[in-house]
Enzyme design. Structure first.
Site, mmCIF file in Angstrom:
data_model
loop_
_atom_site.group_PDB
_atom_site.id
_atom_site.type_symbol
_atom_site.label_atom_id
_atom_site.label_comp_id
_atom_site.label_asym_id
_atom_site.label_seq_id
_atom_site.Cartn_x
_atom_site.Cartn_y
_atom_site.Cartn_z
ATOM 1 N N CYS A 79 0.840 -1.200 0.000
ATOM 2 C CA CYS A 79 0.000 0.000 0.000
ATOM 3 C C CYS A 79 0.874 1.248 0.000
ATOM 4 O O CYS A 79 1.325 1.712 1.056
ATOM 5 C CB CYS A 79 -0.917 -0.009 1.221
ATOM 6 S SG CYS A 79 -2.022 1.418 1.324
ATOM 7 N N CYS A 89 -0.428 4.160 1.994
ATOM 8 C CA CYS A 89 -0.211 4.041 3.436
ATOM 9 C C CYS A 89 1.233 4.336 3.816
ATOM 10 O O CYS A 89 1.500 4.964 4.845
ATOM 11 C CB CYS A 89 -0.557 2.629 3.905
ATOM 12 S SG CYS A 89 -2.148 2.007 3.362
ATOM 13 N N ASP A 90 2.188 3.863 3.015
ATOM 14 C CA ASP A 90 3.576 3.779 3.475
ATOM 15 C C ASP A 90 4.586 4.626 2.711
ATOM 16 O O ASP A 90 5.774 4.620 3.052
ATOM 17 C CB ASP A 90 4.037 2.314 3.412
ATOM 18 C CG ASP A 90 3.193 1.413 4.294
ATOM 19 O OD1 ASP A 90 2.713 1.905 5.329
ATOM 20 O OD2 ASP A 90 3.010 0.238 3.939
#
Length: 335
Positions: free
Chosen positions: A156, A159-160
């Site tokens: 992701c 997300c990261d």
């Protein structure tokens, strides 16, 4: 699919790193997957007055979302695309009050009461869960992939990506999702190496053109990742070219978007009964071996995989969930 540890995506207080958080209230229905099965389940559940949320990684990551030519879906005359059809599903579900959240589901404990679904946007509590994750998971991980999940391997970028600011990363994949995630990473990483197994991308041409023109992107076509290696954290990947030869690419992060044809149920940690092929086993009302957990669509591994069949599964799963929540003996036949 490899389950990703919570700490990779969530802050110390349990909230998502991008600041988003789910409602603190318990949902009546949490639907995992935003394909035709999941969105139809959400439509029927919300229309029945149930507090419903859909957690979907990306419309482009679904089998229907990748389909560019559809002319046989009932009630939709002419030719349409999978993404357009999914957008109709989504708008209709939201019109009845369902929430649709873009999130990567990481793990779930469906034996709890209420059940818990852990996603990149936080933890969602539910009285019932509908599993509609399809059957496009990889059959096996890349060597080293599981060892470095949460230590440089991610699924992701949204997300990261911030964890890799100013560093070199690799994106492995060639579909729309891989291209979109690579473009997001270009805002953070110094260089984004995009590794594609085939000679050509299998993605929207406009997206690919945008990717290729981005200055800090390097495309490596016809390469297969044979190993992800490091020392406590990812330090690089080993590549093999289809035409022969190997290469080593030093990177600090590896974002994997490879797909296969296996049901995506690893996040359930074996809680529900499955067939030898990995399909979720359900009864006539789409309930799994765990009370209050239902499944619909391609995740059942039926021989015939059609959007209209998946949608019908989703409708039945929602009606069965409503029966389960109200304690009625039989599904209400008309809503």
């Amino acid at each position: 699919m490899v389950t990703v540890p919570m700490e990779l995506h969530l802050g110390l207080n349990g909230m998502a790193t991008d600041g988003a958080s789910p409602s603190e209230a318990t949902y009546d229905v949490v639907v995992v997957g935003g394909g035709p099965a999941g969105l139809t389940a959400a439509l029927y559940a919300a229309r029945a007055g149930l507090k419903t949320v859909v957690l979907d990684k990306s419309p482009r990551a679904s089998a229907l979302g990748m389909t560019g030519h559809i002319e046989n879906y009932p009630g939709v005359p002419g030719v349409t695309t999978g993404l357009e059809l999914l957008e109709h599903f989504r708008r209709q579900a939201e019109g009845f009050g369902a929430e649709v959240v873009t999130a990567q589901v990481l793990s779930a404990d469906v034996r709890l009461d209420p059940k818990e679904v852990i996603a990149s946007t936080g933890t969602y509590r539910a009285r019932t869960v509908v599993v509609a994750t399809g059957a496009m998971a990889k059959s096996r991980p890349v060597p080293g992939e599981e060892a470095y999940v949460g230590r440089g391997v991610s699924y992701c970028a949204t997300c990261d990506a911030a964890f890799f600011k100013g560093q070199e990363v690799a994106v492995v994949g060639e579909n729309d999702e891989a291209v979109e995630e690579a473009l997001h990473l270009t805002r953070f990483a110094s260089t984004v190496h995009v590794v594609t197994p085939s000679a050509k991308f299998k993605a929207e041409p406009a997206l690919v053109e945008h990717l290729i023109r981005t200055p800090n992107v390097r495309v490596l076509s016809s390469y297969r990742v044979v190993e992800i290696f490091g020392n406590g954290r990812v330090e690089g990947i080993r590549l093999a070219r289809r035409t022969g030869g190997e290469a080593v690419l030093p990177v600090r992060g590896v974002f994997v978007y490879l797909q296969g044809n296996r049901p995506a149920v690893d996040f359930l940690h074996g809680a529900v009964r499955t067939t030898p092929e990995g399909g979720v086993v359900v009864d006539a009302e789409m309930q799994t071996s765990v009370p209050g957990v239902f499944a619909a669509g391609d995740v059942l591994c039926r021989r015939v995989r059609q959007a209209v069949i998946a949608a019908a599964d989703g409708a039945l799963a929602a009606m069965a969930a409503e029966r389960y929540l109200t304690g009625r003996q039989a599904i209400r036949s008309q809503w």
